[in-house]
Design a protein around this motif. Structure first.
Motif, mmCIF file in Angstrom:
data_model
loop_
_atom_site.group_PDB
_atom_site.id
_atom_site.type_symbol
_atom_site.label_atom_id
_atom_site.label_comp_id
_atom_site.label_asym_id
_atom_site.label_seq_id
_atom_site.Cartn_x
_atom_site.Cartn_y
_atom_site.Cartn_z
ATOM 1 N N PHE A 128 -11.389 -57.632 -16.645
ATOM 2 C CA PHE A 128 -12.751 -58.047 -16.991
ATOM 3 C C PHE A 128 -13.171 -59.176 -16.052
ATOM 4 C CE2 PHE A 128 -15.205 -61.284 -19.402
ATOM 5 C CZ PHE A 128 -16.381 -60.565 -19.567
ATOM 6 N N LEU A 129 -14.408 -59.111 -15.564
ATOM 7 C CA LEU A 129 -14.897 -60.177 -14.681
ATOM 8 C C LEU A 129 -15.875 -61.081 -15.421
ATOM 9 C CD1 LEU A 129 -15.394 -58.165 -11.408
ATOM 10 C CD2 LEU A 129 -13.842 -60.099 -11.720
ATOM 11 N N GLY A 130 -15.581 -62.360 -15.430
ATOM 12 C CA GLY A 130 -16.495 -63.357 -15.990
ATOM 13 C C GLY A 130 -17.175 -64.096 -14.863
ATOM 14 N N SER A 131 -17.328 -65.399 -15.027
ATOM 15 C CA SER A 131 -18.033 -66.194 -14.026
ATOM 16 C C SER A 131 -17.711 -67.667 -14.242
ATOM 17 C CB SER A 131 -19.533 -65.965 -14.196
ATOM 18 O OG SER A 131 -20.261 -67.037 -13.654
ATOM 19 N N SER A 189 -8.516 -61.207 -17.389
ATOM 20 C CA SER A 189 -9.864 -61.667 -17.002
ATOM 21 C C SER A 189 -9.799 -62.510 -15.737
ATOM 22 C CB SER A 189 -10.473 -62.530 -18.105
ATOM 23 O OG SER A 189 -10.566 -61.826 -19.308
ATOM 24 N N GLY A 190 -10.688 -62.196 -14.785
ATOM 25 C CA GLY A 190 -10.828 -63.010 -13.577
ATOM 26 C C GLY A 190 -12.174 -63.711 -13.612
ATOM 27 N N MET A 191 -12.177 -65.006 -13.240
ATOM 28 C CA MET A 191 -13.433 -65.785 -13.229
ATOM 29 C C MET A 191 -13.812 -66.116 -11.796
ATOM 30 S SD MET A 191 -14.275 -65.971 -16.314
ATOM 31 C CE MET A 191 -13.246 -64.606 -16.820
ATOM 32 N N PRO A 192 -14.682 -65.297 -11.185
ATOM 33 C CA PRO A 192 -15.080 -65.609 -9.809
ATOM 34 C C PRO A 192 -16.090 -66.758 -9.760
ATOM 35 C CG PRO A 192 -15.550 -63.301 -10.390
ATOM 36 C CD PRO A 192 -15.262 -64.045 -11.655
ATOM 37 N N THR A 193 -16.045 -67.472 -8.645
ATOM 38 C CA THR A 193 -17.079 -68.455 -8.358
ATOM 39 C C THR A 193 -18.338 -67.720 -7.861
ATOM 40 O OG1 THR A 193 -17.497 -70.489 -7.153
ATOM 41 C CG2 THR A 193 -16.334 -68.764 -5.943
ATOM 42 N N ASN A 194 -19.351 -68.440 -7.348
ATOM 43 C CA ASN A 194 -20.569 -67.791 -6.832
ATOM 44 C C ASN A 194 -20.207 -66.872 -5.655
ATOM 45 O OD1 ASN A 194 -21.478 -70.013 -8.448
ATOM 46 N ND2 ASN A 194 -23.449 -69.924 -7.425
ATOM 47 N N LEU A 195 -20.670 -65.620 -5.736
ATOM 48 C CA LEU A 195 -20.293 -64.598 -4.749
ATOM 49 C C LEU A 195 -21.475 -64.224 -3.869
ATOM 50 C CD1 LEU A 195 -18.423 -62.332 -7.318
ATOM 51 C CD2 LEU A 195 -17.368 -63.896 -5.671
ATOM 52 N N TYR A 196 -21.174 -63.617 -2.727
ATOM 53 C CA TYR A 196 -22.229 -63.114 -1.833
ATOM 54 C C TYR A 196 -21.612 -62.072 -0.931
ATOM 55 C CZ TYR A 196 -19.971 -65.663 1.906
ATOM 56 O OH TYR A 196 -19.045 -66.085 2.832
ATOM 57 N N GLY A 197 -22.465 -61.295 -0.241
ATOM 58 C CA GLY A 197 -21.971 -60.303 0.707
ATOM 59 C C GLY A 197 -22.836 -59.062 0.711
ATOM 60 N N LEU A 202 -2.225 -63.955 -20.655
ATOM 61 C CA LEU A 202 -3.247 -64.148 -21.687
ATOM 62 C C LEU A 202 -4.454 -64.926 -21.152
ATOM 63 C CD1 LEU A 202 -3.665 -63.779 -24.803
ATOM 64 C CD2 LEU A 202 -2.696 -66.076 -25.074
ATOM 65 N N GLU A 203 -4.160 -65.925 -20.306
ATOM 66 C CA GLU A 203 -5.238 -66.803 -19.845
ATOM 67 C C GLU A 203 -6.032 -66.150 -18.713
ATOM 68 O OE1 GLU A 203 -5.432 -71.564 -19.235
ATOM 69 O OE2 GLU A 203 -4.247 -70.507 -17.736
ATOM 70 N N HIS A 204 -7.348 -66.426 -18.687
ATOM 71 C CA HIS A 204 -8.169 -65.966 -17.559
ATOM 72 C C HIS A 204 -7.733 -66.704 -16.290
ATOM 73 C CE1 HIS A 204 -10.021 -69.577 -19.171
ATOM 74 N NE2 HIS A 204 -10.526 -69.784 -17.963
ATOM 75 N N VAL A 205 -8.162 -66.163 -15.116
ATOM 76 C CA VAL A 205 -7.727 -66.742 -13.832
ATOM 77 C C VAL A 205 -8.945 -67.029 -12.954
ATOM 78 C CG1 VAL A 205 -6.287 -66.390 -11.790
ATOM 79 C CG2 VAL A 205 -5.612 -65.360 -13.949
ATOM 80 N N ASN A 206 -9.035 -68.259 -12.452
ATOM 81 C CA ASN A 206 -10.124 -68.624 -11.538
ATOM 82 C C ASN A 206 -9.930 -67.974 -10.172
ATOM 83 O OD1 ASN A 206 -11.202 -70.321 -13.469
ATOM 84 N ND2 ASN A 206 -10.350 -72.198 -12.586
ATOM 85 N N VAL A 207 -11.051 -67.515 -9.578
ATOM 86 C CA VAL A 207 -10.990 -66.941 -8.225
ATOM 87 C C VAL A 207 -12.079 -67.599 -7.381
ATOM 88 C CG1 VAL A 207 -10.809 -64.834 -6.865
ATOM 89 C CG2 VAL A 207 -10.457 -64.720 -9.338
ATOM 90 N N GLY A 208 -11.676 -68.595 -6.609
ATOM 91 C CA GLY A 208 -12.655 -69.313 -5.788
ATOM 92 C C GLY A 208 -12.167 -69.475 -4.360
ATOM 93 N N SER A 209 -13.028 -70.097 -3.536
ATOM 94 C CA SER A 209 -12.672 -70.347 -2.137
ATOM 95 C C SER A 209 -12.076 -71.737 -1.965
ATOM 96 C CB SER A 209 -13.923 -70.237 -1.260
ATOM 97 O OG SER A 209 -14.860 -71.236 -1.652
#
Ligand SMILES: NC(=O)C1=CN([C@@H]2O[C@H](COP(=O)(O)OP(=O)(O)OC[C@H]3O[C@@H](n4cnc5c(N)ncnc54)[C@H](OP(=O)(O)O)[C@@H]3O)[C@@H](O)[C@H]2O)C=CC1
Ligand SMILES: C[C@H]1O[C@H](OP(=O)(O)OP(=O)(O)OC[C@H]2O[C@@H](n3cnc4c(=O)[nH]c(N)nc43)[C@H](O)[C@@H]2O)[C@@H](O)[C@@H](O)C1=O
Length: 324
Positions: A119-122, A175-183, A246-253
């Motif tokens: 699941f993707l959050g933000s 769950s993955g929590m992406p930062t602000n994305l673009y592309g 169990l815990e969500h994971v942050n995905v940032g630059s």
């Protein structure tokens, strides 16, 4: 209905290139990048449905789809998404549509035997004044940013639903929590998009018209972290292969810029030579949201694409695919 197939002897995600994978939202910014990545890796059995073919807010249709297709893996990148103005203007859509899509997909995926779901959050799930960089455990420690709290509440419910199904059913939902994305394949709508595509379009149109100035929103002082969507897609595949917690994971630059610095960079890449005028009647949103992505780095994943290279890539995609 059987529930999840979660046996430890079944092959890993990457070793099972024939596995049926449902990428929900495959025509969007994120879903299209995930499809490109999976195809490049040699996956051959992707199940894809446009919004017109399958409206994920309709529970009965979602259940029929899962009953018929029985995918082995699900990557949930379908959502109601938009920038600060859209979030602030359509709160009912942002909470209702997102709750509906994620509830229908997560529940049906479990009940029709999906092995693993992502699941993707933000990053907007975190409190407005969270400690910076924001660790995963800052979730639910303070009030949210008002311009996007409706969307954030839906996303928090998605994280909690994945956790609840893992706890009650021992089902592999992450769950993955992406930062602000673009592309490529971003939304370049003048009002409803995120800042980066909005600026790219406005500066490009101003350059073509020979305009002397362009209006940008807010004060320019907020800080944002940007990640190219191809890096995110790589991170999503990494999590499907290597993370089952169990815990969500942050995905940032890990890199942040002020909105003013971003504007200067986009201006340079686009080649607009006029002035920027800041409209401070428009909301700034949260002052800063740099995520702490050390958990994912500790597992072995880091991003590769610099903001400058990513902007050049995105602008060339825009020139080929969007501009009139
Ligand atoms: N963009 C960003 O900066 C960030 C995005 N994310 C997350 O990544 C995920 C994907 O976002 P992104 O790719 O940017 O969004 P997009 O708007 O680019 O894509 C969303 C996709 O979901 C589909 N969709 C929306 N509603 C429905 C529905 N009712 N039934 C079926 N399909 C539907 C859309 O189809 P259609 O267009 O036809 O409606 C579209 O293909 C979201 O969960 C978002 O929260 C997280 C952090 C930042
Ligand atoms: C990913 C994230 O995206 C949203 O949050 P946000 O980060 O605030 O989003 P944004 O990209 O729209 O704005 C970033 C900053 O940029 C400024 N800004 C300048 N000029 C324009 C402009 O022209 N358009 C936009 N949209 N912003 C502008 C704007 O005022 C703000 O200070 C969430 O609602 C939520 O959906 C979410 O999770």
């Amino acid at each position: 209905m059987s529930g999840a197939n979660n046996d430890a002897t079944s092959p890993s995600f990457l070793s099972d290139k024939l596995a049926k994978i449902f990428v929900a939202g495959h025509r969007g910014l994120v879903g299209s990048a995930i499809v490109r990545k999976l195809l490049a890796l040699g996956f051959t059995n992707l199940v894809l449905r446009t919004h017109a073919e399958l409206d994920l807010t309709r529970q009965a249709d979602v259940e029929s789809f899962f009953a018929a297709e029985k995918p082995r893996f699900v990557i949930l990148a379908a959502a109601k998404v938009g920038g600060i103005h859209a979030n602030n203007t359509y709160p009912a859509d942002f909470i209702a549509v997102n709750l509906q899509i994620q509830t229908n997909v997560i529940d049906a995926a479990y009940r029709f035997g999906v092995k693993k779901l992502l699941f993707l959050g933000s990053s907007c799930i975190y409190p407005k004044f969270a400690p910076q960089p924001i660790p995963e455990n800052a979730l639910l420690t303070g009030p949210l940013e008002p311009t996007n709290e409706w969307y954030a509440i839906a996303k928090i419910a998605g994280i909690k639903m994945c956790q609840a199904y893992r706890i009650q059913y021992n089902w592999d939902a992450i769950s993955g929590m992406p930062t602000n994305l673009y592309g490529p394949h971003d939304n370049f709508h003048p009002e409803n998009s995120h800042v980066l595509p909005a600026m790219m379009r406005r500066f490009h149109e101003a350059k073509v018209k020979g305009a002397e100035e362009v209006v940008v929103w807010g004060t320019g002082s907020p800080l944002r972290e940007f990640l190219h969507v191809d890096d995110l897609a790589d991170g999503v595949v990494f999590m499907m292969e290597s993370y089952s917690g169990l815990e969500h994971v942050n995905v940032g630059s890990g890199k942040e810029v002020t909105i003013k610095e971003l504007a200067e960079l986009v201006k340079e890449v686009v080649g607009f030579e006029g002035r920027l005028v800041w409209d401070s009647t428009k909301p700034d949103g949260t002052p800063r949201k740099l995520m702490d992505s050390s958990k994912l780095a500790g597992l072995g994943w880091t991003p590769k694409i610099s903001l400058k290279d990513g902007l050049v890539d995105t602008y060339s995609w825009y020139l080929e695919n969007v501009k009139q």
